[in-house]
Design a protein around this motif. Structure first.
Motif, PDB file in Angstrom:
ATOM      1  N   LYS A   1       0.824  -1.222   0.000  1.00 47.94           N
ATOM      2  CA  LYS A   1       0.000   0.000   0.000  1.00 47.94           C
ATOM      3  C   LYS A   1       0.855   1.267   0.000  1.00 47.94           C
ATOM      4  CE  LYS A   1      -4.618  -0.918   1.695  1.00 47.94           C
ATOM      5  NZ  LYS A   1      -4.888  -2.281   2.162  1.00 47.94           N
TER       6      LYS A   1
ATOM      7  N   ALA B   1       1.020   4.052  -2.959  1.00 51.75           N
ATOM      8  CA  ALA B   1       0.622   5.447  -2.731  1.00 51.75           C
ATOM      9  C   ALA B   1       1.751   6.402  -3.128  1.00 51.75           C
ATOM     10  CB  ALA B   1       0.245   5.646  -1.263  1.00 51.75           C
TER      11      ALA B   1
ATOM     12  N   ASP C   1      -3.814   9.062  -1.386  1.00 52.95           N
ATOM     13  CA  ASP C   1      -4.652   7.890  -1.660  1.00 52.95           C
ATOM     14  C   ASP C   1      -3.813   6.666  -1.991  1.00 52.95           C
ATOM     15  OD1 ASP C   1      -6.885   9.444  -1.378  1.00 52.95           O
ATOM     16  OD2 ASP C   1      -6.854  10.050  -3.506  1.00 52.95           O
TER      17      ASP C   1
END
Ligand SMILES: Cc1cc2nc3c(=O)[nH]c(=O)nc-3n(C[C@H](O)[C@H](O)[C@H](O)COP(=O)(O)OP(=O)(O)OC[C@H]3O[C@@H](n4cnc5c(N)ncnc54)[C@H](O)[C@@H]3O)c2cc1C
Ligand SMILES: Nc1ncnc2c1ncn2[C@@H]1O[C@H](COP(=O)(O)O)[C@@H](O)[C@H]1O
Lengths: 324, 259
Positions: free
Chosen positions: A71, A75, A177
């Protein structure tokens, strides 16, 4: 260098030590320093990050039970392809840091330059220093692949110093995000276990007493614990006895364990393999106890005792107790 | 279940390492041995396949000079086959280039699980396996100190700086194992004989469908300026214990105001 990113790993809102070291180093050659962080308490770390020079905090936020690698790297890569990219990304050589660096490298199709222990920006570009061959040699190199260079830096390569300012800067926080990560993010942390440790932390203690295979048996590790306690220090270990299951991995000093820089390091029954020495040879003073006069550890010890640890340490413990 | 284990073949650690003075790359001449760090992956792979009741362990190795001696021991203890990616263009590869090659080999093998070492003994970048995972789009768990598989789900104890995390992960996945996870077995005479006839498939970069400019020194994008020995610490005083050496330690600690 104009813009530097530092990966700001933190636990419960407290940045890990290497992050503050890297922020300090980045101030030496970067104009703007920004950090990328994640976790449920990421905002609590913002003040501390500002005190060490971060102007902006990119916050990935809570990643739940995911491992950070997929993740956080996704990002960061998305932000970089969006045009906000830095000239260099500094990542501490922690377990999660290495995972993030590896995944980011693939996403950006840029190499990761590892085992960095120094930066030199005095001649315009950025030269990096890397340890090779278990820390016995230093290689200096420049990255030629365009921006950003991804650097993984060994812990304790720099001293952490806060910014000298009356009013500590308060960084701007920008939420970023996480794009879809698919199957790569399928691993889940279902439980966390921390080893119980009392006394000072291994990588912060002024005195570290480490034991190795020369202790002869796991029971003899109690000698190390007791001596460390008497000196208000932390007990450490060579990998040989961590692999053998005598003590947990959190005790390991060396290339794959912790880097320590105490006032005194006492190596007991440790031969002094390069991979061990790279984690402790920056100690201010080194005492070694080993029964083999030829042990490599003696080549770097300020005081070398040729003797049996199971005899010398108990006498040392008694003598210290008598003095109290 | 089929397991692929990444095994690096490295110069014998008993010999002092050397760099080529022209291009500062590691000299990889002479006999190579299997990196000790990878022997744990091989043993873990064998145990998981045995416990899973079926499947086999394959080895995947990349080496510029067609070297296979470092694979024989792993074949002798039970690995079924090996893929050796060997090509002169691979000389000077960095971790990302290596990962591209290993990932391409994995696409051919289609294993359920890839095991690798947390870091190699000679290069110790510690990034190659997770780069392989990202290239394949797979999950990864690094620093495993214990692995179990049940109902197609991996249960891994992952070492952290403070202790360990319990991590679950579906297959296929990449897992890196620390030293000491398992005790590598020794080859039997029968195993050594059997290893001689096990298949070692040698493939080139082109056969894997990779562009040579992505791998080898062409892909490495790092220019080495200098290599120097680290200034060595000097040896200090040596005392041979005659029953009183602890007194010298005490006075040393007193000088430092520790006592
Ligand atoms: C990739 C890689 C990473 C590694 N990372 C690390 C790391 O992070 N940390 C680390 O420590 N190692 C690491 N190692 C392992 C390292 O190479 C050595 O194997 C290890 O440090 C040896 O531990 P030791 O000194 O306790 O054991 P040994 O090398 O077996 O030494 C034991 C010593 O005890 C002495 N001795 C025996 N009996 C007595 C006695 N009664 N009294 C006094 N002395 C006695 C012996 O003379 C000997 O010198 C790594 C290796 C690799 C390949
Ligand atoms: N040339 C290679 N061939 C096969 N496996 C490799 C190779 N290089 C690295 N690996 C694997 O990746 C792990 C970590 O290596 P490194 O990134 O060099 O520290 C090793 O322990 C191997 O399992």
């Amino acid at each position: 260098m104009d813009k530097i990113w530092v990966l700001a790993e933190q636990h419960d809102g407290v940045p890990v030590g290497v992050v503050l070291e890297l922020l300090t180093a980045a101030r030496g050659f970067g104009n703007v320093i920004e950090v990328v962080t994640w976790g449920p308490s990421s905002v609590s770390a913002v003040t501390a990050l500002g005190q060490y020079g971060a102007a902006k905090v990119y916050d990935v936020g809570d990643i739940g039970e995911s491992l950070p690698g997929p993740k956080v790297a996704a990002a960061m890569a998305a932000r970089i392809s969006g045009g906000d990219g830095p000239d260099a990304i500094l990542i501490g050589a922690t377990h999660d840091g290495r995972d993030i660096a590896a995944r980011l490298s693939v996403r950006l199709d840029l190499p990761v330059l590892t085992n960095v222990v120094g930066f030199d920006a005095s001649e315009g570009g950025l030269t990096t220093e890397h340890t090779i061959f278990g820390g016995s040699m230093v290689l200096r190199a420049v990255f030629t692949g365009g921006a950003p260079g991804i650097f993984v830096i060994r812990t304790k390569s720099f001293a952490a110093e806060p910014v000298e300012a009356a009013e500590p800067p308060s960084p701007e926080v920008v939420a970023i995000d996480v794009p879809e990560t698919g199957a790569s993010d399928a691993a889940r942390v279902v439980a966390r276990h921390e080893e119980e440790r009392s006394g000072p932390k291994l990588d912060e203690a002024a005195v570290v007493v480490s034991g190795g295979r020369g202790l002869g048996s796991p029971d003899n590790y109690a000698l190390i614990t007791e001596l460390a306690q008497l000196l208000n220090g932390a007990p450490g270990a060579s990998r040989a006895i961590v692999d053998a299951g005598w003590v947990p991995y959190a005790f390991q000093v060396g290339q794959t364990g912790k880097t320590v820089k105490p006032m005194v390091y006492i190596a007991c029954g440790i031969s002094g393999a390069t991979q061990h020495m790279v984690g402790m040879k920056a100690a201010k003073n080194i005492i070694a106890i080993n029964k083999d006069q030829e042990a490599p550890i003696f080549a770097i010890a300020d005081l070398g005792v040729v003797g049996d640890v199971t005899k010398v340490i108990p006498r040392l413990i008694e003598a210290i107790k008598v003095r109290r | 279940m089929n397991v692929a284990v990444c095994v690096k073949q490295i110069p014998d650690t008993a010999d002092p390492p050397a760099l080529d003075p022209r291009d500062h790359t590691l000299v990889r001449e002479g006999k190579l041995i299997m990196d000790d760090s990878d022997s744990y992956g091989v043993e873990m792979g064998l145990q998981l396949v045995e416990a899973g009741g079926g499947g086999e362990v394959s080895l995947v190795s990349m080496a510029p000079n067609g070297e296979t001696t470092g694979l024989r021991n792993a074949l002798a203890i039970g690995a079924a086959r090996a893929i050796l990616v060997s090509d002169p263009v691979l000389s000077g590869s960095d971790a990302l280039g290596t990962a591209k090659v290993l990932a391409a080999a994995m696409r051919r093998l289609e294993p359920d699980l890839v095991l690798a070492g947390t870091e190699s003994t000679d290069g110790y970048t510690g990034t190659t396996p997770v780069q392989v995972a990202e290239l394949l789009g797979w999950p990864s768990v690094s620093f495993a100190k214990h692995i179990e598989i049940s109902d197609g789900l991996l249960r891994v104890q992952r070492q952290t700086e403070a202790g360990y995390d319990e991590v679950t992960c579906p297959l296929p996945a990449v897992v890196t194992v620390t030293a000491g996870v398992v005790e590598p077995r020794y080859p039997s005479f029968k195993g050594i004989m059997a290893a001689k006839s096990k298949p070692v498939e040698e493939v080139t970069v082109a056969e894997l469908g990779l562009d040579p400019s992505e791998v080898g020194s062409a892909g490495a994008r790092q220019q080495v300026i200098s290599v120097e020995a680290v200034e060595a610490r000097k040896a200090g005083e040596i005392v041979v214990d005659q029953g009183d050496a602890h007194e010298r330690v005490i006075s040393f600690l007193q000088q430092l105001k520790i006592l």
